[in-house]
Design a protein around this motif. Structure first.
Motif, PDB file in Angstrom:
ATOM      1  N   LEU A  70      10.139 -45.967  -0.702  1.00 24.74           N
ATOM      2  CA  LEU A  70      11.272 -45.043  -0.729  1.00 24.74           C
ATOM      3  C   LEU A  70      12.012 -45.114  -2.052  1.00 24.74           C
ATOM      4  CD1 LEU A  70      13.222 -43.064   0.488  1.00 24.74           C
ATOM      5  CD2 LEU A  70      14.299 -44.945   1.749  1.00 24.74           C
ATOM      6  N   ARG A  71      12.122 -46.292  -2.616  1.00 25.22           N
ATOM      7  CA  ARG A  71      12.799 -46.416  -3.916  1.00 25.22           C
ATOM      8  C   ARG A  71      12.073 -45.637  -5.001  1.00 25.22           C
ATOM      9  NH1 ARG A  71      13.681 -51.812  -2.048  1.00 25.22           N
ATOM     10  NH2 ARG A  71      11.956 -52.657  -3.272  1.00 25.22           N
ATOM     11  N   ALA A  93      16.375 -41.554  -6.273  1.00 27.85           N
ATOM     12  CA  ALA A  93      17.054 -41.956  -7.505  1.00 27.85           C
ATOM     13  C   ALA A  93      18.546 -42.017  -7.257  1.00 27.85           C
ATOM     14  CB  ALA A  93      16.746 -40.972  -8.624  1.00 27.85           C
ATOM     15  N   LEU A  94      19.203 -42.963  -7.926  1.00 24.46           N
ATOM     16  CA  LEU A  94      20.636 -43.123  -7.796  1.00 24.46           C
ATOM     17  C   LEU A  94      21.348 -42.467  -8.964  1.00 24.46           C
ATOM     18  CD1 LEU A  94      20.981 -46.866  -6.710  1.00 24.46           C
ATOM     19  CD2 LEU A  94      20.851 -44.849  -5.243  1.00 24.46           C
ATOM     20  N   LEU A  96      27.607 -28.386  -8.531  1.00 30.65           N
ATOM     21  CA  LEU A  96      26.479 -29.030  -9.204  1.00 30.65           C
ATOM     22  C   LEU A  96      25.487 -29.594  -8.188  1.00 30.65           C
ATOM     23  CD1 LEU A  96      24.875 -30.631 -11.365  1.00 30.65           C
ATOM     24  CD2 LEU A  96      26.696 -32.360 -11.272  1.00 30.65           C
ATOM     25  N   LEU A  97      25.988 -30.360  -7.232  1.00 30.82           N
ATOM     26  CA  LEU A  97      25.096 -31.001  -6.270  1.00 30.82           C
ATOM     27  C   LEU A  97      24.436 -29.977  -5.355  1.00 30.82           C
ATOM     28  CD1 LEU A  97      27.152 -34.193  -5.347  1.00 30.82           C
ATOM     29  CD2 LEU A  97      25.352 -33.909  -7.063  1.00 30.82           C
ATOM     30  N   ARG A  98      25.156 -28.928  -5.047  1.00 22.68           N
ATOM     31  CA  ARG A  98      24.546 -27.877  -4.233  1.00 22.68           C
ATOM     32  C   ARG A  98      23.420 -27.174  -4.988  1.00 22.68           C
ATOM     33  NH1 ARG A  98      28.806 -26.046  -2.457  1.00 22.68           N
ATOM     34  NH2 ARG A  98      28.755 -26.828  -0.320  1.00 22.68           N
ATOM     35  N   SER A  99      23.596 -26.992  -6.298  1.00 26.35           N
ATOM     36  CA  SER A  99      22.544 -26.354  -7.090  1.00 26.35           C
ATOM     37  C   SER A  99      21.309 -27.246  -7.169  1.00 26.35           C
ATOM     38  CB  SER A  99      23.057 -26.035  -8.499  1.00 26.35           C
ATOM     39  OG  SER A  99      23.260 -27.207  -9.274  1.00 26.35           O
ATOM     40  N   VAL A 100      21.515 -28.562  -7.255  1.00 28.73           N
ATOM     41  CA  VAL A 100      20.386 -29.499  -7.251  1.00 28.73           C
ATOM     42  C   VAL A 100      19.639 -29.401  -5.931  1.00 28.73           C
ATOM     43  CG1 VAL A 100      19.710 -31.931  -7.332  1.00 28.73           C
ATOM     44  CG2 VAL A 100      21.445 -31.077  -8.913  1.00 28.73           C
ATOM     45  N   ALA A 101      20.390 -29.350  -4.833  1.00 22.89           N
ATOM     46  CA  ALA A 101      19.764 -29.215  -3.521  1.00 22.89           C
ATOM     47  C   ALA A 101      19.030 -27.878  -3.397  1.00 22.89           C
ATOM     48  CB  ALA A 101      20.821 -29.347  -2.422  1.00 22.89           C
ATOM     49  N   ASP A 102      19.650 -26.825  -3.902  1.00 23.97           N
ATOM     50  CA  ASP A 102      19.008 -25.508  -3.831  1.00 23.97           C
ATOM     51  C   ASP A 102      17.705 -25.464  -4.625  1.00 23.97           C
ATOM     52  OD1 ASP A 102      21.028 -24.557  -2.243  1.00 23.97           O
ATOM     53  OD2 ASP A 102      22.126 -23.565  -3.855  1.00 23.97           O
ATOM     54  N   SER A 103      17.596 -26.312  -5.638  1.00 23.96           N
ATOM     55  CA  SER A 103      16.369 -26.349  -6.438  1.00 23.96           C
ATOM     56  C   SER A 103      15.244 -27.091  -5.727  1.00 23.96           C
ATOM     57  CB  SER A 103      16.641 -27.005  -7.799  1.00 23.96           C
ATOM     58  OG  SER A 103      16.826 -28.399  -7.657  1.00 23.96           O
ATOM     59  N   GLY A 104      15.566 -27.770  -4.617  1.00 26.63           N
ATOM     60  CA  GLY A 104      14.527 -28.425  -3.824  1.00 26.63           C
ATOM     61  C   GLY A 104      14.688 -29.911  -3.628  1.00 26.63           C
ATOM     62  N   THR A 105      15.611 -30.545  -4.343  1.00 23.95           N
ATOM     63  CA  THR A 105      15.824 -31.984  -4.215  1.00 23.95           C
ATOM     64  C   THR A 105      16.892 -32.263  -3.165  1.00 23.95           C
ATOM     65  OG1 THR A 105      15.265 -32.345  -6.545  1.00 23.95           O
ATOM     66  CG2 THR A 105      16.468 -34.102  -5.429  1.00 23.95           C
ATOM     67  N   THR A 106      16.580 -33.072  -2.189  1.00 20.91           N
ATOM     68  CA  THR A 106      17.573 -33.451  -1.191  1.00 20.91           C
ATOM     69  C   THR A 106      18.664 -34.277  -1.851  1.00 20.91           C
ATOM     70  OG1 THR A 106      15.880 -33.485   0.528  1.00 20.91           O
ATOM     71  CG2 THR A 106      17.942 -34.627   1.015  1.00 20.91           C
ATOM     72  N   VAL A 107      19.927 -33.979  -1.540  1.00 22.38           N
ATOM     73  CA  VAL A 107      21.067 -34.670  -2.151  1.00 22.38           C
ATOM     74  C   VAL A 107      21.865 -35.391  -1.074  1.00 22.38           C
ATOM     75  CG1 VAL A 107      23.210 -34.408  -3.447  1.00 22.38           C
ATOM     76  CG2 VAL A 107      21.216 -33.012  -4.043  1.00 22.38           C
ATOM     77  N   LEU A 108      22.136 -36.675  -1.327  1.00 19.94           N
ATOM     78  CA  LEU A 108      22.929 -37.511  -0.440  1.00 19.94           C
ATOM     79  C   LEU A 108      24.155 -37.950  -1.222  1.00 19.94           C
ATOM     80  CD1 LEU A 108      22.705 -38.945   2.391  1.00 19.94           C
ATOM     81  CD2 LEU A 108      21.672 -40.875   1.170  1.00 19.94           C
ATOM     82  N   LEU A 110      17.761 -37.318 -12.516  1.00 16.08           N
ATOM     83  CA  LEU A 110      16.799 -36.225 -12.362  1.00 16.08           C
ATOM     84  C   LEU A 110      15.629 -36.306 -13.341  1.00 16.08           C
ATOM     85  CD1 LEU A 110      19.172 -33.184 -11.750  1.00 16.08           C
ATOM     86  CD2 LEU A 110      17.831 -34.463 -10.069  1.00 16.08           C
ATOM     87  N   ILE A 111      15.744 -37.128 -14.365  1.00 20.89           N
ATOM     88  CA  ILE A 111      14.631 -37.287 -15.302  1.00 20.89           C
ATOM     89  C   ILE A 111      13.373 -37.750 -14.569  1.00 20.89           C
ATOM     90  CG2 ILE A 111      13.772 -38.756 -17.197  1.00 20.89           C
ATOM     91  CD1 ILE A 111      16.519 -38.502 -18.496  1.00 20.89           C
ATOM     92  N   GLY A 112      13.565 -38.555 -13.531  1.00 23.89           N
ATOM     93  CA  GLY A 112      12.420 -39.044 -12.758  1.00 23.89           C
ATOM     94  C   GLY A 112      11.918 -38.068 -11.717  1.00 23.89           C
ATOM     95  N   ARG A 113      12.497 -36.865 -11.641  1.00 21.20           N
ATOM     96  CA  ARG A 113      12.115 -35.846 -10.660  1.00 21.20           C
ATOM     97  C   ARG A 113      12.029 -36.430  -9.242  1.00 21.20           C
ATOM     98  NH1 ARG A 113       8.264 -34.237 -14.976  1.00 21.20           N
ATOM     99  NH2 ARG A 113       9.128 -32.371 -15.977  1.00 21.20           N
ATOM    100  N   PRO A 114      13.129 -36.996  -8.746  1.00 18.34           N
ATOM    101  CA  PRO A 114      13.107 -37.611  -7.417  1.00 18.34           C
ATOM    102  C   PRO A 114      13.083 -36.575  -6.304  1.00 18.34           C
ATOM    103  CG  PRO A 114      15.343 -37.554  -8.242  1.00 18.34           C
ATOM    104  CD  PRO A 114      14.464 -37.043  -9.366  1.00 18.34           C
TER     105      PRO A 114
END
Length: 288
Positions: free
Chosen positions: A79-80, A84-85, A202-214, A175-179
């Motif tokens: 999972l790690r 990405a943090l 910002l975080l919503r746009s990251v989520a909209d691009s396909g990356t789950t955001v916590l 995001l450099i690691g494309r998590p």
């Protein structure tokens, strides 16, 4: 390179306990890939511990959880690699003495060193450099950070960044690691109302691009999947551990929209936690 595909996140009766109490307990969650998940609670309520547990950095004590098809705690190491943090105090902080360029260059080098394939490592130097620059620019664009607009461009030190600029830099580095999963702590800390709105955009746009955001926060935004890490027993409004409901049915949630989108109606609560339990969880579990 394909766009990152978000990780689904599920949890049932998920909890983490230290010697003096629970950091969090009874968490229930069911989020689809590419969701924006807000862990809401006051400081000391266990929200950071939950964020770290769901990214494989802290070992849970009970219940089950699965992120991107990886089960906890059995597959924490795997999972790690897909999570990405962003900024997490005491775990993944920016170095105030580093410049923006130094942070970006260091992260790109680490990414290539530990996550690159053998074929990528054998490519010509110029090709590797161009690939790293492209990855950095893509991450900066996704985070909405333009170094050219900073006081000293890429040579600006982290200590000279505004809070929102530092948040954007931390997100870009992650995001450099494309998590598949991005985790951000203290999302709304020390931000004005306008800056808080920008941070969630910002975080919503990251989520909209396909990356789950916590994202851990003190007040969740409208439209996010909400996980609450504490109830307020002293105010007479206590929740039941693990209970979920729709936004329409949860009249106590002042931030919920009158008509929430279908994908954002899941809400969860967890038992009240203690500062001691959270602190002990950090000490006992350790961080990776």
């Amino acid at each position: 390179m394909d766009s990152p595909h978000g990780a689904a996140v599920t949890a049932e009766d998920f909890g983490l306990k230290g010697p003096r109490g629970w950091a969090f307990r009874g968490v229930r969650l069911d989020a689809s890939p590419g969701a924006l998940i807000a862990i809401e609670g006051p400081s000391g309520s266990g929200r950071t511990c939950l964020l770290l547990a769901l990214t494989g950095r802290m070992r849970p004590s009970e219940g089950r959880a699965e992120v991107g098809g990886l089960r906890l705690p059995r597959q924490m190491a795997a999972l790690r690699r897909i999570s990405a943090l962003g900024p997490v105090p005491g775990v993944s902080e920016l170095d105030p003495a580093f410049t923006v360029a130094e942070h970006l260059r260091e992260r790109a080098l680490l990414q290539r060193r530990y996550d690159g394939s053998l074929r990528a490592l054998l490519r010509p130097r110029a090709e590797r450099t161009a690939a790293a620059r492209n990855r950095i620019e893509t991450a900066l664009d996704a985070a909405g950070l333009d170094p050219a607009r900073l006081p000293k461009a890429e040579r600006t030190s982290v200590r000279d960044l505004e809070r929102l600029e530092a948040l954007r830099l931390s997100v870009a580095l992650a995001l450099i690691g494309r998590p598949r999963l991005l985790a951000v702590d203290d999302t709304d800390l020390k931000l004005s109302d306008a800056e808080r709105a920008e941070a969630w955009e910002l975080l919503r746009s990251v989520a909209d691009s396909g990356t789950t955001v916590l994202a851990a926060c003190s007040q969740a935004p409208v439209g996010a999947i909400i996980v609450r890490t504490a109830t307020t027993a002293t105010s007479g409004t206590s929740g039941t551990s693990g209970t979920s409901g729709t936004a329409e049915a949860d009249a106590s949630d002042a931030s919920a929209p009158a008509e929430a989108p279908e994908a954002t109606t899941e809400k969860t609560t967890a038992e009240k936690t203690t500062d001691e339990g959270t602190a002990d969880a950090f000490a006992e579990t350790g961080r990776a």
